[in-house]
Design an enzyme around this catalytic site. Structure first.
Site, short mmCIF file in Angstrom:
data_model
loop_
_atom_site.label_atom_id
_atom_site.label_comp_id
_atom_site.label_asym_id
_atom_site.label_seq_id
_atom_site.Cartn_x
_atom_site.Cartn_y
_atom_site.Cartn_z
N HIS A 54 0.85 -1.20 0.00
CA HIS A 54 0.00 0.00 0.00
C HIS A 54 0.87 1.24 0.00
O HIS A 54 2.10 1.15 0.08
CB HIS A 54 -1.01 -0.03 1.16
CG HIS A 54 -0.44 0.04 2.54
ND1 HIS A 54 0.39 -0.94 3.05
CD2 HIS A 54 -0.57 0.96 3.52
CE1 HIS A 54 0.72 -0.61 4.30
NE2 HIS A 54 0.17 0.54 4.60
N HIS A 56 1.32 3.89 2.06
CA HIS A 56 1.82 4.63 3.22
C HIS A 56 3.34 4.78 3.18
O HIS A 56 4.05 3.86 2.77
CB HIS A 56 1.38 3.96 4.52
CG HIS A 56 -0.06 4.22 4.85
ND1 HIS A 56 -0.79 3.43 5.71
CD2 HIS A 56 -0.91 5.19 4.42
CE1 HIS A 56 -2.03 3.91 5.81
NE2 HIS A 56 -2.12 4.96 5.02
N ASP A 58 5.72 4.56 5.20
CA ASP A 58 6.61 3.58 5.83
C ASP A 58 6.64 2.26 5.07
O ASP A 58 7.24 1.28 5.52
CB ASP A 58 6.23 3.36 7.31
CG ASP A 58 4.82 2.83 7.50
OD1 ASP A 58 3.88 3.32 6.81
OD2 ASP A 58 4.64 1.91 8.32
N HIS A 59 6.02 2.23 3.89
CA HIS A 59 6.05 1.03 3.05
C HIS A 59 6.65 1.31 1.67
O HIS A 59 7.05 0.38 0.97
CB HIS A 59 4.64 0.43 2.93
CG HIS A 59 4.11 -0.02 4.26
ND1 HIS A 59 4.07 -1.34 4.65
CD2 HIS A 59 3.67 0.69 5.32
CE1 HIS A 59 3.62 -1.41 5.89
NE2 HIS A 59 3.36 -0.19 6.33
N HIS A 112 -7.50 -1.11 5.73
CA HIS A 112 -6.47 -0.18 6.23
C HIS A 112 -6.36 0.98 5.25
O HIS A 112 -6.43 2.15 5.64
CB HIS A 112 -5.15 -0.94 6.36
CG HIS A 112 -4.00 -0.12 6.85
ND1 HIS A 112 -3.92 0.37 8.13
CD2 HIS A 112 -2.86 0.30 6.23
CE1 HIS A 112 -2.78 1.05 8.27
NE2 HIS A 112 -2.13 1.02 7.13
N ASP A 131 -0.10 -4.04 6.20
CA ASP A 131 -0.78 -3.59 7.42
C ASP A 131 -2.23 -4.08 7.48
O ASP A 131 -3.10 -3.41 8.05
CB ASP A 131 -0.76 -2.05 7.52
CG ASP A 131 0.64 -1.51 7.78
OD1 ASP A 131 1.55 -2.32 8.02
OD2 ASP A 131 0.80 -0.28 7.76
N HIS A 169 4.84 -4.89 10.31
CA HIS A 169 5.38 -4.31 11.54
C HIS A 169 5.62 -5.35 12.62
O HIS A 169 4.92 -6.36 12.69
CB HIS A 169 4.40 -3.28 12.13
CG HIS A 169 4.24 -2.05 11.30
ND1 HIS A 169 4.96 -0.90 11.53
CD2 HIS A 169 3.44 -1.78 10.24
CE1 HIS A 169 4.60 0.03 10.65
NE2 HIS A 169 3.67 -0.49 9.85
FE FE Z 1 2.70 0.60 8.17
ZN ZN Z 2 0.04 1.48 6.62
#
Ligand code: FE
Ligand code: ZN
Length: 239
Positions: A54, A56, A58-59, A112, A131, A169
């Site tokens: 996805h 985001h 942090d990905h 999410h 996530d 995570h």
């Molecule tokens: Fe994440």
């Molecule tokens: Zn995420």
């Protein structure tokens, strides 16, 4: 096919899937470029593909830098093409993504985010869930509905129970506290918590988790209906 777990940022995991025959690799969700570069350079492998679950930050944080350095192809959900940096290969729900010796089925798992996907490497029985499904937890609902998330988790739950779960995570220990609070008599969960604590103490990842354990221990997968799932999701947000 070997999966290397790469710690990124605070508590993210990126995964490098290495095809040892050809010394080529895919990375799932490179949060940042440097830890991936370090591994790839050390092992002298060719990072041919970047797979995103996805959009985001942090990905996808490492997307552009890795693409520039290795000319990697970036794969992501078609409908997220305007928010996944560097994307140049679009995939859809239920599609088989095949490249070199890599082969994965794409699961659209909204909840999410609306464009979240999971990569199921069915020959190896491994799924990369981003996530959506965490070990002993599930992602926060940001863009979707409770129902979408519930259905997304059920899709994953229906895979063969020896499937390995690779999530985005390291939240397992924290998640376990919520599970045991609401499911205090679950002996499987108690056993799993002992294993988790031991791994955390040794500084080891608690990932991959096995689907069978998640079905027995993850309170979100144990929820019988949408109503109880939604209630749990709300409680977790304030836990
Ligand atoms: Fe994440
Ligand atoms: Zn995420």
């Amino acid at each position: 096919m070997k999966v290397e777990i790469i710690k990124c940022l605070e508590d993210n995991y990126s995964y490098i899937i290495v095809d040892e025959k050809n010394q080529t690799a895919c990375v799932i969700d490179p949060s940042e470029a440097q830890p991936i570069i370090n591994f790839v350079e050390e092992k002298k492998i060719y990072l041919k593909y970047i797979l995103n679950t996805h959009h985001h930050y942090d990905h996808i944080g490492g997307n552009e830098e890795l693409k520039k350095k290795y000319n990697s192809k970036i794969v992501g959900f078609k409908e997220d093409r305007n928010r996944i940096p560097g994307i140049n290969e679009f995939v859809e729900n239920n599609q088989i993504w095949k490249a070199d010796n890599f082969e994965a089925k794409i699961f659209h798992v909204p909840g999410h985010t609306s464009g979240h996907i999971a990569y199921h490497f069915y020959k190896e029985r491994k799924i990369f869930t981003g996530d959506t499904l965490f070990s002993l937890g599930c992602g926060r609902i940001f863009e979707g509905t409770y129902e979408e998330m519930f259905n997304s988790l059920n899709k994953i739950k229906n895979l063969s129970d020896d499937t390995e779960i690779y999530c985005g995570h390291e939240y397992t220990l924290q998640n376990s506290k919520f599970c045991i609070y609401h499911d205090s008599k679950n002996l499987n969960l108690k056993k799993k918590i002992i294993e988790i604590e031991e791994k955390v103490r040794k500084g080891l990842p608690t990932i991959p988790s096995i689907l069978k354990d998640e079905i027995e221990c993850n309170i979100f997968l144990k929820a019988k209906d949408l109503e109880s799932f939604s209630k749990l999701r709300d409680l977790k947000d304030n836990f």
